[in-house]
Enzyme design. Structure first.
Site: not given
Length: 218
Positions: A38, A48, A75-77
């Site tokens: 993830h 993050h 995880h990072v958009h």
């Protein structure tokens, strides 16, 4: 598929399973190795940033030593693709890391980059108890040595963009794979990012471990 929110230390069951699994891969039959989990290890967004550093420090050498070619994360958009990298250094034997956490969400996009003026996070803010504690420190080599963030887009970061999107990986043969990323708002024929990922195992014979059967046959 690995878990960043369970024990990944070298003494853990996950690590030992991964090592056994990689040891048993016959690269003549399975030339491509792709790993996924993830949170990304290589992430230049402030969101993050260096959050999964403990996991990277425990597991990166293992993946590198067995010649993993591509790593997928979320995880990072936002979207980001690296060059082949190992320990924050360009390396033709390291994996290409691709963050595709941009499929769509209610938390909006990650936009700011850690290497932009006044955006470098405080090291203490990168702590995530669910991922094993605090391991993020200043870089020890390269252009950012002594700093917590680069002051420009790092050389290992090949392409990044804050757009919702999706990607397709096409494995053409044992040497070539085509990765294509599309923005969701574009027409299906418009490419946002595209690259051929090329395996060159002959360059990495000193780095890549071979299964026992390979030694027996040589």
């Amino acid at each position: 598929m690995l878990g960043a929110y369970v024990d990944y230390s070298k003494s853990a069951k996950q690590y030992k399973w991964l090592e056994r699994d990689l040891t048993n891969v016959d690269r003549t039959m399975t030339p491509w190795l792709v790993a996924a989990w993830h949170p990304p290890w290589y992430n230049t967004y402030t969101a993050h940033y260096k959050e999964a550093e403990c996991m990277r420090m425990e597991m990166e050498e293992l993946l590198y030593s067995y010649g993993v070619d591509i790593v997928f994360n979320g995880h990072v958009h936002a979207y980001e693709r690296s060059n082949r990298v190992y320990n924050y250094t360009l390396d033709p034997c390291g994996p290409v890391h691709i963050t595709v956490g941009d499929g769509g969400n209610r938390e909006k996009m990650a936009i700011e980059h850690a290497d932009e003026a006044a955006n470098c996070p405080e090291p203490s803010s990168t702590h995530d108890e669910d991922m094993g504690g605090f391991c993020a420190t200043n870089f020890t080599s390269g252009p950012a040595a002594g700093k917590f963030c680069w002051d420009q887009q790092p050389d290992y970061s090949a392409f990044r963009e804050s757009s919702f999107g999706h990607g397709i990986l096409e494995v053409k043969n044992e040497t070539w794979a085509l990765w294509t990323w599309y923005r969701n708002q574009d027409s299906s024929g418009k490419v946002g990012d595209q690259v051929y990922i090329v395996r060159q195992p002959e360059l990495c014979l000193g780095s890549i471990k071979l299964p026992k059967s390979s030694f027996a046959d040589s």
